[in-house]
Design an enzyme around this catalytic site. Structure first.
Site, PDB file in Angstrom:
ATOM      1  N   GLU A  46      -6.410  -2.454  -3.298  1.00 42.62           N
ATOM      2  CA  GLU A  46      -5.872  -3.702  -3.874  1.00 42.62           C
ATOM      3  C   GLU A  46      -6.865  -4.231  -4.890  1.00 42.62           C
ATOM      4  OE1 GLU A  46      -4.758  -6.856  -1.169  1.00 42.62           O
ATOM      5  OE2 GLU A  46      -3.796  -5.447   0.210  1.00 42.62           O
ATOM      6  N   ASN A  55     -10.342  -3.280  -0.950  1.00 47.49           N
ATOM      7  CA  ASN A  55      -9.617  -4.353  -1.638  1.00 47.49           C
ATOM      8  C   ASN A  55     -10.657  -5.242  -2.277  1.00 47.49           C
ATOM      9  OD1 ASN A  55      -7.354  -3.290  -0.476  1.00 47.49           O
ATOM     10  ND2 ASN A  55      -6.864  -5.064   0.792  1.00 47.49           N
ATOM     11  N   HIS A  87      -0.012  -4.577   8.372  1.00 44.56           N
ATOM     12  CA  HIS A  87      -0.348  -5.570   7.345  1.00 44.56           C
ATOM     13  C   HIS A  87       0.149  -6.917   7.870  1.00 44.56           C
ATOM     14  CE1 HIS A  87      -1.253  -6.017   2.797  1.00 44.56           C
ATOM     15  NE2 HIS A  87      -1.241  -7.228   3.327  1.00 44.56           N
ATOM     16  N   TYR A  99     -11.322  -8.431  -4.948  1.00 45.28           N
ATOM     17  CA  TYR A  99     -10.790  -9.525  -5.766  1.00 45.28           C
ATOM     18  C   TYR A  99     -11.879 -10.338  -6.443  1.00 45.28           C
ATOM     19  CZ  TYR A  99      -6.202  -8.674  -3.794  1.00 45.28           C
ATOM     20  OH  TYR A  99      -5.006  -8.088  -3.454  1.00 45.28           O
ATOM     21  N   ARG A 132       1.507   2.261  -2.348  1.00 47.08           N
ATOM     22  CA  ARG A 132       1.002   1.856  -1.033  1.00 47.08           C
ATOM     23  C   ARG A 132       1.902   0.741  -0.499  1.00 47.08           C
ATOM     24  NH1 ARG A 132      -3.565  -2.320   0.405  1.00 47.08           N
ATOM     25  NH2 ARG A 132      -3.220  -2.148   2.633  1.00 47.08           N
ATOM     26  N   GLU A 142      -7.293  -5.103   6.013  1.00 45.65           N
ATOM     27  CA  GLU A 142      -8.177  -6.276   6.067  1.00 45.65           C
ATOM     28  C   GLU A 142      -8.321  -6.881   7.467  1.00 45.65           C
ATOM     29  OE1 GLU A 142      -6.620  -8.971   3.117  1.00 45.65           O
ATOM     30  OE2 GLU A 142      -7.252  -7.722   1.460  1.00 45.65           O
TER      31      GLU A 142
HETATM   32  O1  IFM Z   1      -1.482 -10.965  -0.768  1.00 47.91           O
HETATM   33  C1  IFM Z   1      -2.680 -10.548  -0.215  1.00 47.91           C
HETATM   34  C2  IFM Z   1      -2.506  -9.262   0.574  1.00 47.91           C
HETATM   35  O2  IFM Z   1      -1.540  -9.388   1.549  1.00 47.91           O
HETATM   36  C3  IFM Z   1      -3.812  -8.890   1.235  1.00 47.91           C
HETATM   37  N1  IFM Z   1      -4.895  -8.876   0.313  1.00 47.91           N
HETATM   38  C4  IFM Z   1      -5.055  -9.998  -0.587  1.00 47.91           C
HETATM   39  C5  IFM Z   1      -3.726 -10.302  -1.271  1.00 47.91           C
HETATM   40  C6  IFM Z   1      -3.891 -11.474  -2.251  1.00 47.91           C
HETATM   41  O3  IFM Z   1      -4.289 -12.610  -1.571  1.00 47.91           O
END
Ligand code: IFM
Length: 456
Positions: A352, A293, A121, A295, A77, A166
């Protein structure tokens, strides 16, 4: 413990972003983006750096594809830099920009790696920002035209398209807190920017589907985080739900339901966007897949002094911090099963998932990033659990392939499976890269973590 198998034809890869890795910021006719401008403003990037060179991927893309192949990846990606294609954001096309991505796509396909293209992005052409940026509705039509141009060139080979990465970060950090480019503190423009991003998503989806030669599968990528109350009190629960509205539901509901969440709208009424007739139909046209995404989570408590929310850290005994965020594996399962229950997307990709670790190379040239391996294993176990529950996840992209420019945090956080020495541009595959390459080869993981910090 038995190995956990992933579905056949599972997509395994890494995700990157043009501004964070390409460098070559003003080569071959590329125009400036808002990040080229913003990163030069004093104090905006913690280490005073910018991505003029970054990982020099623009010149080293062949080596980077070789690394992906060595890691057994079957998908990649990446994002396209809008100002490389249209230096002014609209109007004259920059042919060398399109040529670059053309070569990249061919190089990937030659190695059996499927391209997943993200169109936006975060590197808005500066000229479009000067004309009002995302709060200006015209930006949405310019974006659709850019999507059409890219689809015309690459749509004979590429079938997986992502309109936006995002939109919550673009609008909230770009126009509300001002932490990210363009760095505005503009509450009135924040949700208008979000609405125009959604509109541009819908318009671009139409352009991709009508222009690409191969049937285009189109999705949008959302940054989603479970929001937990700090305690069981009704006030904390209400604070968590309010925050969930702002960061999750405001970005999911329009795409799936064609409306913004009522409670969030009421709460923030004076700064809510202007919507024109027909917008919500365009925005909620069915997507082929949702990109998630994931985290970390948020933990919220009520604060009588703020209208909305106050974030609190999770108790140390239950959490571990990677420097930026709490590491919270179960959140992936929670988010995926919730999305499935509330929104029923036909297909999902984890677009992500990753962790910044203060990595360094050992005396023998190896890079033992065991904390990243532990994070990866924890998250993949949760992902497997969700798939077993029936959540239709078709692939996993690690964030990220190479250590790179982490926006306002500069080069300090290292998220890559591959270490980059920024002075020499030498790439070194980390132990996590070796680990995931085995997972990909077996299409399965061993859930047993082995002794603490030592992967087997
Ligand atoms: O680096 C970023 C990415 O550009 C978008 N999502 C979160 C990542 C980590 O912060």
């Amino acid at each position: 413990m038995a190995f956990l198998n992933f579905p056949d034809k599972f997509a395994w890869g890494a995700a990157t972003c043009a501004y964070q890795i390409e460098g070559a910021w003003n080569e071959d006719g590329k125009g400036p983006s808002i990040w080229d401008t913003f990163s030069r403003l004093p104090g905006k990037v913690s280490d005073g750096s910018n991505a003029d060179v970054a990982c020099d991927h623009y010149h080293r893309w062949q080596e980077d594809i070789r690394i992906m192949a060595e890691l057994n990846m079957n998908a990649y990606r990446f994002s396209i830099s809008w100002p490389r294609i249209l230096p002014q954001g609209a109007g004259k096309i920059n042919a060398p920009g399109l040529d670059f991505y053309d070569r990249l796509v061919d190089g990937l396909l030659a190695r059996g790696i499927e391209p997943f293209i993200t169109l936006y992005h975060w590197d808005l052409p500066q000229a479009l920002h000067d004309a009002g940026g995302w709060p200006n509705r015209d930006t949405a039509s310019h974006f659709a035209e850019y999507a059409r141009i890219v689809a015309e060139r690459l749509g004979d080979r590429v079938t997986k398209w992502i309109t936006h990465n995002e939109p919550s970060v673009v609008s909230l950090l770009g126009y509300f807190t001002g932490e990210y480019a363009p760095g505005e503190i503009n509450p009135m423009g924040t949700f208008q920017a979000a609405h125009n991003l959604f509109l541009s998503h819908g318009l671009a989806m139409q352009a991709l589907r009508t222009t690409a030669k191969k049937p285009a599968q189109v999705g949008i990528v959302l940054h989603l985080r479970p929001v937990h109350p700090a305690t069981n009190s009704e006030l904390d629960k209400a604070a968590a739900w309010r925050y969930d509205g702002v960061i999750n539901r405001f970005f999911l509901d329009p795409v799936f339901f064609g409306r913004y969440p009522e409670d969030t709208w009421k709460l923030l009424e004076i700064i809510m966007p202007k919507i024109q007739d027909g917008d919500m139909e365009i925005i909620s046209a069915p997507i082929d897949f949702l990109g998630v995404n994931y985290y970390t989570r948020f933990v919220m408590r009520h604060d009588p002094d703020t209208m909305l929310i106050q974030a609190v850290e999770a108790p140390p005994a239950e959490s571990e911090y990677s420097g930026l965020w709490e590491i919270y594996g179960p959140g992936l399962y929670e988010m995926l099963t919730r999305i499935q229950k509330d929104y029923h997307p036909a297909q999902i990709y984890i677009t992500e998932n990753g962790i910044p670790v203060p990595d360094g190379i050992d005396w023998d040239g190896r890079l033992r990033d065991y904390r990243r391996i532990r994070y990866l294993r924890d998250n993949l176990v949760q992902l497997h659990r969700a798939i077993n529950k029936g959540v239709p996840v078709l692939g996993y992209f690690h964030w990220t392939l190479l250590d790179n420019f982490e926006w306002s945090h500069g080069y300090e956080p290292r998220f890559g499976l591959v270490y980059v020495d920024y002075k020499t541009q030498k790439r070194t595959i980390k132990e996590s890269g070796r680990w995931i390459s085995q997972v990909i080869q077996q299409n399965a993981i061993d859930p047993d973590p082995g002794p603490p910090f030592f992967p087997r």
